[in-house]
Scaffold this motif. Structure first.
Motif, mmCIF file in Angstrom:
data_model
loop_
_atom_site.group_PDB
_atom_site.id
_atom_site.type_symbol
_atom_site.label_atom_id
_atom_site.label_comp_id
_atom_site.label_asym_id
_atom_site.label_seq_id
_atom_site.Cartn_x
_atom_site.Cartn_y
_atom_site.Cartn_z
ATOM 1 N N GLY A 165 34.939 -12.336 -22.576
ATOM 2 C CA GLY A 165 34.103 -12.590 -22.218
ATOM 3 C C GLY A 165 34.038 -12.259 -20.698
ATOM 4 N N ARG A 166 33.493 -10.894 -20.345
ATOM 5 C CA ARG A 166 33.575 -10.118 -19.186
ATOM 6 C C ARG A 166 33.089 -10.863 -18.163
ATOM 7 N NH1 ARG A 166 33.490 -4.370 -19.686
ATOM 8 N NH2 ARG A 166 34.733 -4.061 -17.451
ATOM 9 N N SER A 167 31.441 -11.251 -18.350
ATOM 10 C CA SER A 167 30.578 -11.463 -17.835
ATOM 11 C C SER A 167 29.808 -12.712 -17.862
ATOM 12 C CB SER A 167 29.726 -10.681 -16.959
ATOM 13 O OG SER A 167 28.896 -9.545 -18.202
ATOM 14 N N PHE A 168 29.014 -13.407 -16.865
ATOM 15 C CA PHE A 168 27.613 -14.815 -17.978
ATOM 16 C C PHE A 168 28.145 -15.782 -18.673
ATOM 17 C CE2 PHE A 168 25.948 -11.120 -15.589
ATOM 18 C CZ PHE A 168 25.071 -11.270 -14.247
ATOM 19 N N LEU A 169 27.062 -16.112 -19.531
ATOM 20 C CA LEU A 169 27.588 -16.688 -20.451
ATOM 21 C C LEU A 169 28.490 -16.430 -21.804
ATOM 22 C CD1 LEU A 169 24.020 -17.551 -21.695
ATOM 23 C CD2 LEU A 169 25.559 -19.069 -20.470
ATOM 24 N N GLU A 170 28.723 -14.967 -21.740
ATOM 25 C CA GLU A 170 30.053 -14.643 -22.122
ATOM 26 C C GLU A 170 31.675 -15.276 -22.025
ATOM 27 O OE1 GLU A 170 30.233 -13.727 -25.776
ATOM 28 O OE2 GLU A 170 28.369 -12.278 -26.018
ATOM 29 N N GLU A 171 31.137 -15.081 -20.840
ATOM 30 C CA GLU A 171 32.781 -15.497 -20.108
ATOM 31 C C GLU A 171 32.485 -16.903 -19.478
ATOM 32 O OE1 GLU A 171 34.629 -14.141 -14.942
ATOM 33 O OE2 GLU A 171 32.865 -13.728 -15.814
ATOM 34 N N GLN A 172 31.791 -17.557 -19.116
ATOM 35 C CA GLN A 172 31.501 -19.061 -18.618
ATOM 36 C C GLN A 172 31.924 -19.779 -19.729
ATOM 37 O OE1 GLN A 172 30.991 -20.245 -15.741
ATOM 38 N NE2 GLN A 172 31.060 -22.464 -16.906
ATOM 39 N N TYR A 173 31.607 -19.501 -21.233
ATOM 40 C CA TYR A 173 31.664 -20.409 -22.348
ATOM 41 C C TYR A 173 33.299 -19.715 -23.490
ATOM 42 C CZ TYR A 173 27.979 -23.569 -20.842
ATOM 43 O OH TYR A 173 27.823 -24.149 -20.312
ATOM 44 N N GLU A 174 33.582 -18.658 -21.967
ATOM 45 C CA GLU A 174 34.114 -17.898 -23.511
ATOM 46 C C GLU A 174 35.375 -18.534 -24.954
ATOM 47 O OE1 GLU A 174 37.720 -15.323 -25.403
ATOM 48 O OE2 GLU A 174 35.373 -14.973 -24.209
ATOM 49 N N THR A 175 36.020 -19.867 -24.127
ATOM 50 C CA THR A 175 37.318 -20.697 -25.184
ATOM 51 C C THR A 175 36.457 -21.198 -25.945
ATOM 52 O OG1 THR A 175 36.276 -22.463 -23.756
ATOM 53 C CG2 THR A 175 38.500 -21.247 -23.660
ATOM 54 N N ILE A 176 34.480 -21.860 -25.446
ATOM 55 C CA ILE A 176 34.001 -22.023 -27.046
ATOM 56 C C ILE A 176 33.598 -20.949 -28.248
ATOM 57 C CG2 ILE A 176 31.802 -23.024 -27.498
ATOM 58 C CD1 ILE A 176 33.622 -25.115 -26.582
ATOM 59 N N LEU A 177 33.101 -19.584 -27.653
ATOM 60 C CA LEU A 177 32.750 -18.799 -28.111
ATOM 61 C C LEU A 177 33.586 -18.013 -28.962
ATOM 62 C CD1 LEU A 177 29.988 -17.338 -25.818
ATOM 63 C CD2 LEU A 177 29.441 -18.099 -28.320
ATOM 64 N N SER A 178 35.265 -17.815 -28.192
ATOM 65 C CA SER A 178 36.130 -17.381 -29.333
ATOM 66 C C SER A 178 36.574 -17.846 -30.069
ATOM 67 C CB SER A 178 37.003 -16.669 -28.274
ATOM 68 O OG SER A 178 37.512 -18.062 -27.885
ATOM 69 N N GLY A 179 36.411 -19.417 -31.146
ATOM 70 C CA GLY A 179 37.411 -20.102 -31.506
ATOM 71 C C GLY A 179 37.968 -20.212 -32.047
ATOM 72 N N GLN A 180 38.743 -21.059 -33.454
ATOM 73 C CA GLN A 180 39.963 -21.271 -33.278
ATOM 74 C C GLN A 180 40.985 -19.558 -34.030
ATOM 75 O OE1 GLN A 180 41.727 -25.030 -34.820
ATOM 76 N NE2 GLN A 180 42.441 -23.676 -37.012
ATOM 77 N N LYS A 181 41.893 -18.928 -33.132
ATOM 78 C CA LYS A 181 41.960 -18.244 -33.906
ATOM 79 C C LYS A 181 43.299 -18.056 -35.437
ATOM 80 C CE LYS A 181 41.504 -16.370 -28.972
ATOM 81 N NZ LYS A 181 40.961 -17.234 -29.285
ATOM 82 N N GLU A 182 43.593 -16.977 -35.533
ATOM 83 C CA GLU A 182 44.403 -17.249 -36.647
ATOM 84 C C GLU A 182 45.648 -17.045 -36.529
ATOM 85 O OE1 GLU A 182 45.241 -14.666 -40.043
ATOM 86 O OE2 GLU A 182 43.752 -15.437 -40.636
ATOM 87 N N ARG A 183 46.582 -17.802 -36.588
ATOM 88 C CA ARG A 183 48.216 -18.063 -35.977
ATOM 89 C C ARG A 183 48.697 -17.872 -37.257
ATOM 90 N NH1 ARG A 183 50.116 -21.962 -32.090
ATOM 91 N NH2 ARG A 183 51.369 -20.218 -31.007
#
Length: 693
Positions: free
Chosen positions: A268-286
């Motif tokens: 997320g580069r701005s506004f809500l996409e940036e503010q809640y990035e770690t919530i929206l991005s989910g759990q990455k496949e490792r």
């Protein structure tokens, strides 16, 4: 003699036992050594290959593969932001990959996909030409030149000797290979990189998937594109995400890298996409890649399954937001068309609506009028971000804060009366209200919007309890700090705390003189944002409790069926502070705001006193000078309004700012917007109640 002979015989007998013991010891050692040799043989024969792999292992590398981002819904569960899947082709380079290896992959991949060459540079083409014409390229240097240069200098010299003729001989097919190789070269080892994620056709996807064995590191996958379901409505505050070429931007690189992000990952580069990035991005496949000492991948292990990002339920009512946008644009367009000459500087109409008891923001509207140019005709644009970024002089809307500051500092009481007439102190111009109002107390001063009452509050807070026309005041400059501190309790001049990465706080002047403090007391000195004004009036409506405004109501687990998933976290109202003022004073100002909208002399009573509900608030007008080359080019007005309703149990609070309106050409646009948005809110609430019943 006999005794001596027996001793010699005994020693000989003892000596004869030593070889036997040594033989037994040697035999045992032999057996143990044989067993060791046999064991080593077994290990070598049966597990030698596995053991060699263990010996060859040098490093584990963990790769994080992103998952679809969380969605966004409005307060009623209507989808606002979705994900659209799209085909993508990725490249995961092995360790220490060489340019010629990438070239080989690019040459094969170019047979199966189309790739635009619009981004390739001259340097990209020169590197490609050298790789495909190495003998000729380096043959342009003499042996003497080569001996005098190191490897980097030699390559640079070869680059310089490539001519335009050489590059012009590159075909379109060559340039497509260059474009693909350019993407491959940008990839980080053992980390997936998007080679093509826009416009990948089904045919390309299937063909590449069929020939993966021919191209080391190439794979097909699914990427995601954000879909704004409601179009431009509220789009400013949704924000954006970076593309794969940008990856992680700016100062947040370390923040994200410590949270297992890849450098080329979209964030997320701005506004809500940036503010809640770690919530929206989910759990990455490792995934862990185990490599040997030749950098070959021995095996790949799944360490963690990917999980889609969590969803956000916003506080915004998207239907209300859309209607408020429309109202602001319609009213702005009316006065621009009615008074085009006078409104040559008019651009914006800003509106904020929120729930005063919870801080939930219902609508953030910013409409800007762009005048016609040679390139394009006039048009209106959604620039709602101006509600939190642009600060404007608020005028009389902040007089409630001034009266409360006077009460709490002890310079006035409920019984204080000042004679409203033009006044003048030394070295200042005459100051007055819009007309001579005569004797006013705090209630009539708010109802009629007396400037002079507020001037006397400022003078008394500065230390001078007497007024003599054109005389100097015994003024304490610390009064600015004192009054600002009162204003800050309402959220004026400080951050509101909204859940966004950035917000403006306005500009703080140097202060120091009694004339400037008098201007400050009537909203003519320091600017505030529309969001700050909305929080200010919400604090008054909420009996002195200042609540942090927010755009997210809940965080939900993702759902498979398109419906809202279970609640992960419900965000509760957060009290920032309670006014350090007596409740009776807060109630007194509430009463004053009631009279502004409903009293016989209220400045807005003609607009609000006949509604189906009871509203309260404060009107405002501030001078706004237009400067050009250091001189006043024009004088305009900021028309403002704050309010809340119902008066006895506030459900909604609002602020309206229309800056740079031409003099006497505003047609009370601030009142009209305020009335229409309140009517729209209660009409929609009634409809919602009927649907639920």
């Amino acid at each position: 003699m006999v005794l001596g002979g027996e001793r010699l015989k005994g020693k000989a007998k003892e000596k004869s036992h030593l070889p036997l013991r040594l033989n037994i010891l040697f035999f045992v050692i032999f057996i143990l050594f044989s067993l060791l040799v046999i064991q080593l043989g077994v290990v070598q024969i049966l597990t030698g290959e596995e053991a060699q792999e263990v010996l060859n292992e040098t490093e584990d590398t963990v790769t994080n593969i992103p998952v679809p981002r969380g969605k966004m819904y409005d307060r009623y569960g209507n989808l606002v932001v979705d994900n659209i899947p799209r085909y993508a082709i990725t490249y995961t380079p092995p360790k220490n990959v060489q340019p010629d290896q990438n070239l080989e992959v690019a040459q094969v991949l170019a047979q199966y996909i189309e790739k635009s060459d619009e981004d390739i540079t001259e340097r990209d083409m020169k590197d490609y030409w050298i790789l495909t014409n190495q003998e000729e390229a380096f043959g342009r240097l003499t042996d003497k030149e080569k001996a005098a240069l190191d490897d980097d200098e030699e390559y640079k010299e070869v680059l310089d000797r490539i001519t335009d003729v050489d590059l012009n001989n590159l075909t379109d097919a060559d340039k497509e290979i260059v474009a693909i190789k350019r993407e491959l070269d940008q990839a980080i080892e053992l980390t997936p990189h998007m080679v093509k994620n826009e416009g990948v056709t089904k045919e390309e996807y299937a063909t590449v998937a069929e020939h993966l064995s021919e191209m080391q590191g190439i794979n097909v996958t699914t990427d995601w594109e954000r879909d704004l379901v409601k179009g431009d409505t509220f789009a400013n505050f949704i924000g954006g995400i970076t593309d794969h070429e940008e990856g992680i931007l700016g100062e947040k690189v370390d923040f994200y890298l410590t949270r297992n992000y890849n450098r080329n990952e979209r964030v997320g580069r701005s506004f809500l996409e940036e503010q809640y990035e770690t919530i929206l991005s989910g759990q990455k496949e490792r995934i862990r890649h185990v490599t040997d000492n030749q950098n070959n991948v021995i095996r790949t292990e799944l360490l963690q399954e990917g999980k889609q990002g969590k969803d956000l339920v916003l506080t915004i009512d998207m239907e209300l937001q859309k209607k408020v946008d429309q109202i602001a644009q319609e009213e702005l367009e009316k006065i621009i068309r009615k008074y085009p000459g006078r409104n040559q500087y008019l651009e914006d109409a800003l509106v904020v609506m929120m729930k005063p008891k919870t801080g939930e923001v219902l609508a953030l509207t910013g409409v800007r009028y762009h005048r016609a140019t040679e390139e394009k005709p006039a048009y209106f644009a959604d620039e709602s971000y101006r509600t939190i970024y642009d600060a404007h002089l608020p005028g009389s809307t902040i007089k409630g804060a001034t009266v409360l500051a006077g009460f709490q500092s002890g310079v006035i009481t409920k019984n204080t009366v000042f004679n409203d007439r033009p006044i003048k102190i030394a070295q200042t111009d005459w100051k007055s209200s819009y007309s001579t109002l005569g004797p006013v107390n705090y209630l009539s001063a708010l109802e009629k919007s007396s400037n002079v009452f507020m001037f006397f509050v400022a003078m008394r807070m500065g230390g001078d309890y007497t007024y003599v026309e054109d005389a100097s005041l015994d003024f304490n400059p610390d009064a600015f700090r004192q009054m600002r501190n009162y204003f800050k309790q309402f959220g004026l001049g400080v951050k509101t705390g909204i859940d966004l990465p950035y917000e403006a706080t306005g500009l703080e002047g140097e202060g120091g003189s009694p004339g400037l403090l008098m201007d400050y007391a009537i909203g003519q000195y320091e600017p505030f944002t529309a969001l700050q004004l909305a929080q200010y009036v919400s604090t008054i409506a909420n009996d002195g409790y200042r609540i942090k405004p927010r755009l997210v109501k809940e965080i939900r687990y993702p759902s498979e069926d398109g419906e809202l998933g279970p609640v992960y976290k419900a965000l509760k109202p957060e009290i920032i502070n309670h006014l350090e003022m007596d409740d009776e004073y807060i109630n007194a100002v509430q009463n004053g705001f009631y009279r502004v909208f409903n009293g016989s002399d209220g400045t807005a009573s003609g607009t609000f006193n006949s509604l189906d509900y009871v509203a309260a608030g404060k009107t405002g007008t501030a001078q706004h000078m237009i400067y050009k080359e250091g001189r006043i080019e024009a004088e305009t007005e900021n028309l403002t309004l704050v309010g809340y309703a119902p008066y006895d149990d506030p459900e909604v609070a609002f602020s309206v700012i229309v800056p740079k309106v031409g003099l006497k050409s505003g047609d009370t646009i601030n009142y009209k917007i305020g009335k229409r948005i309140l009517n729209t809110y209660f009409e929609m609430e009634e409809e919602n109640e009927e649907e639920e019943s």
